[in-house]
Design a protein around this motif. Structure first.
Motif, PDB file in Angstrom:
ATOM      1  N   ASP A  53      12.207 -13.873 -47.135  1.00 32.67           N
ATOM      2  CA  ASP A  53      13.161 -14.326 -48.446  1.00 32.67           C
ATOM      3  C   ASP A  53      12.980 -15.662 -48.371  1.00 32.67           C
ATOM      4  O   ASP A  53      13.899 -16.503 -47.863  1.00 32.67           O
ATOM      5  N   PHE A  54      11.826 -16.180 -48.662  1.00 34.55           N
ATOM      6  CA  PHE A  54      11.548 -17.719 -48.735  1.00 34.55           C
ATOM      7  C   PHE A  54      12.409 -18.421 -49.662  1.00 34.55           C
ATOM      8  O   PHE A  54      12.642 -19.753 -49.647  1.00 34.55           O
ATOM      9  N   PRO A  55      12.886 -17.818 -50.948  1.00 29.87           N
ATOM     10  CA  PRO A  55      13.770 -18.591 -51.982  1.00 29.87           C
ATOM     11  C   PRO A  55      14.991 -18.901 -51.317  1.00 29.87           C
ATOM     12  O   PRO A  55      15.436 -20.050 -51.446  1.00 29.87           O
ATOM     13  N   ALA A  56      15.445 -18.085 -50.301  1.00 26.27           N
ATOM     14  CA  ALA A  56      16.800 -18.431 -49.858  1.00 26.27           C
ATOM     15  C   ALA A  56      16.720 -19.791 -48.924  1.00 26.27           C
ATOM     16  O   ALA A  56      17.406 -20.570 -48.812  1.00 26.27           O
ATOM     17  N   VAL A  57      15.460 -19.772 -48.357  1.00 23.78           N
ATOM     18  CA  VAL A  57      15.366 -21.063 -47.444  1.00 23.78           C
ATOM     19  C   VAL A  57      14.916 -22.364 -48.276  1.00 23.78           C
ATOM     20  O   VAL A  57      15.138 -23.380 -48.207  1.00 23.78           O
ATOM     21  N   LEU A  58      14.076 -22.142 -49.231  1.00 24.00           N
ATOM     22  CA  LEU A  58      13.504 -23.112 -50.171  1.00 24.00           C
ATOM     23  C   LEU A  58      14.427 -23.729 -51.054  1.00 24.00           C
ATOM     24  O   LEU A  58      14.131 -25.050 -51.553  1.00 24.00           O
ATOM     25  N   GLU A  59      15.488 -23.294 -51.363  1.00 28.69           N
ATOM     26  CA  GLU A  59      16.613 -24.032 -52.198  1.00 28.69           C
ATOM     27  C   GLU A  59      17.272 -24.950 -51.247  1.00 28.69           C
ATOM     28  O   GLU A  59      17.791 -25.758 -51.819  1.00 28.69           O
ATOM     29  N   ARG A  60      16.903 -25.178 -50.071  1.00 24.39           N
ATOM     30  CA  ARG A  60      17.295 -26.331 -49.152  1.00 24.39           C
ATOM     31  C   ARG A  60      16.232 -27.154 -49.046  1.00 24.39           C
ATOM     32  O   ARG A  60      16.305 -28.122 -48.178  1.00 24.39           O
ATOM     33  N   TRP A  61      15.376 -27.461 -50.120  1.00 26.94           N
ATOM     34  CA  TRP A  61      14.264 -28.285 -50.024  1.00 26.94           C
ATOM     35  C   TRP A  61      14.902 -29.920 -49.756  1.00 26.94           C
ATOM     36  O   TRP A  61      14.280 -30.579 -49.233  1.00 26.94           O
ATOM     37  N   PRO A  62      16.004 -30.302 -50.323  1.00 28.31           N
ATOM     38  CA  PRO A  62      16.364 -31.639 -50.164  1.00 28.31           C
ATOM     39  C   PRO A  62      16.595 -31.620 -48.641  1.00 28.31           C
ATOM     40  O   PRO A  62      16.327 -33.035 -48.132  1.00 28.31           O
ATOM     41  N   ASN A  63      16.934 -30.771 -47.838  1.00 29.84           N
ATOM     42  CA  ASN A  63      17.345 -31.116 -46.476  1.00 29.84           C
ATOM     43  C   ASN A  63      15.779 -30.933 -45.680  1.00 29.84           C
ATOM     44  O   ASN A  63      15.704 -31.944 -44.816  1.00 29.84           O
ATOM     45  N   PHE A  64      14.851 -30.266 -46.243  1.00 28.50           N
ATOM     46  CA  PHE A  64      13.633 -30.372 -45.575  1.00 28.50           C
ATOM     47  C   PHE A  64      12.949 -31.702 -46.035  1.00 28.50           C
ATOM     48  O   PHE A  64      12.405 -32.346 -45.179  1.00 28.50           O
ATOM     49  N   LEU A  65      13.058 -32.371 -47.205  1.00 29.17           N
ATOM     50  CA  LEU A  65      12.453 -33.547 -47.639  1.00 29.17           C
ATOM     51  C   LEU A  65      13.292 -34.550 -46.738  1.00 29.17           C
ATOM     52  O   LEU A  65      12.463 -35.471 -46.114  1.00 29.17           O
ATOM     53  N   GLY A  66      14.418 -34.581 -46.634  1.00 30.67           N
ATOM     54  CA  GLY A  66      15.289 -35.674 -45.545  1.00 30.67           C
ATOM     55  C   GLY A  66      14.559 -35.653 -44.333  1.00 30.67           C
ATOM     56  O   GLY A  66      14.624 -36.639 -43.711  1.00 30.67           O
ATOM     57  N   GLY A  67      14.435 -34.516 -43.919  1.00 29.73           N
ATOM     58  CA  GLY A  67      14.084 -34.375 -42.536  1.00 29.73           C
ATOM     59  C   GLY A  67      12.534 -34.751 -42.258  1.00 29.73           C
ATOM     60  O   GLY A  67      12.240 -35.561 -41.271  1.00 29.73           O
ATOM     61  N   ALA A  68      11.675 -34.178 -43.107  1.00 28.74           N
ATOM     62  CA  ALA A  68      10.380 -34.882 -43.220  1.00 28.74           C
ATOM     63  C   ALA A  68      10.242 -36.441 -43.374  1.00 28.74           C
ATOM     64  O   ALA A  68       9.580 -37.192 -42.546  1.00 28.74           O
ATOM     65  N   ILE A  69      11.029 -37.092 -44.119  1.00 28.67           N
ATOM     66  CA  ILE A  69      10.997 -38.550 -44.093  1.00 28.67           C
ATOM     67  C   ILE A  69      11.595 -39.153 -43.017  1.00 28.67           C
ATOM     68  O   ILE A  69      10.942 -40.214 -42.489  1.00 28.67           O
ATOM     69  N   LEU A  70      12.591 -38.653 -42.284  1.00 28.87           N
ATOM     70  CA  LEU A  70      12.952 -39.230 -41.118  1.00 28.87           C
ATOM     71  C   LEU A  70      11.807 -38.940 -40.113  1.00 28.87           C
ATOM     72  O   LEU A  70      11.846 -40.016 -39.241  1.00 28.87           O
ATOM     73  N   THR A  71      11.288 -37.927 -39.817  1.00 26.81           N
ATOM     74  CA  THR A  71      10.229 -37.848 -39.158  1.00 26.81           C
ATOM     75  C   THR A  71       9.203 -38.943 -39.198  1.00 26.81           C
ATOM     76  O   THR A  71       8.686 -39.497 -38.206  1.00 26.81           O
ATOM     77  N   LEU A  72       8.833 -39.134 -40.457  1.00 26.44           N
ATOM     78  CA  LEU A  72       7.708 -40.015 -40.544  1.00 26.44           C
ATOM     79  C   LEU A  72       8.373 -41.444 -40.368  1.00 26.44           C
ATOM     80  O   LEU A  72       7.591 -42.563 -39.836  1.00 26.44           O
TER      81      LEU A  72
END
Length: 227
Positions: free
Chosen positions: A6-25
């Protein structure tokens, strides 16, 4: 018994993923810049005529290269707290990653220094160049050019290793993944997405270093030497 994804249930948290990726960079950027500087100083120090400086730099390099990054992060995190320095998790993570990558950079740079022909140094001394001019034009810049691919790989590995900073609550990509999978109960889907994101970030960093090398080293570009 099949696996229901169920990827949609996870992908709807995309702002969190984006924030984590930015902080990683951001972690990778600051640690790369500071670590490159620290590592270069340590490499120069290991070639110093002062036995104390050379031994100190050697001890630093060997101590860091023979202990786990996670232990180093805990030492910095709890060590600073024990002397009353209350720093953010991001600052502690940058400090620990800088110390870590500085040691590996020192060894890479030392190999670059050793690859400079002795004849070039003698020619520079014969031209009465100052010690600073010799180090900058004859040793440092050619050494960086020679080991640039190795440095690139090391700094990409640093970005991937930043995932352990989640252990001190730095909100980078892995910490975000831990939060999302515990909230959605979709661990498999979450970590598949995280793996894809880390691959993407690695490619972005390699492209950035390739572009930087393309600008900094025109001689390699003319010769067609890989950057």
């Amino acid at each position: 018994m099949g696996i229901e994804l169920d990827f949609p249930a996870v992908l709807e948290r995309w702002p969190n993923f984006l924030g984590g990726a930015i902080l990683t960079l951001e972690l990778a950027f600051f640690a790369t810049v500071l670590g490159a500087f620290l590592g270069t100083l340590a490499a120069v120090g290991r070639r110093s005529h002062s036995l104390l400086i050379a031994r100190t730099c050697k001890v630093y390099v060997e101590a860091i290269r023979n202990t786990p990054l996670l232990v180093q992060i805990f030492l910095v995190y709890f060590g600073l707290a024990s002397i009353g320095l209350k720093l953010s998790a991001f600052t502690v993570a940058v400090a620990a990653l800088t110390i870590n990558v500085g040691a590996y950079t020192a060894e890479i740079m030392r190999a670059g220094f050793d690859a400079i022909p002795r004849g070039q140094l003698e020619a520079a001394e014969g031209l009465a160049l100052s010690r600073l001019q010799i180090y900058w034009h004859i040793i440092l810049l050619p050494a960086v050019e020679r080991v640039y691919p190795a440095l690139t790989s090391q700094f990409v590995l640093l970005m991937l290793a930043s995932s352990v900073c989640s252990q001190i609550s730095a909100e980078e990509l892995t910490a975000v993944a831990n939060y999302i999978q515990s909230d959605t109960y979709r661990a498999f889907e979450t970590y598949i997405i995280i793996a894809v994101l880390y691959i993407f970030l690695s490619l972005v960093m390699r492209a950035g270093f390739w572009g930087l090398g393309f600008v900094l080293f025109p001689r390699r570009r003319r010769l067609g030497t890989p950057l």
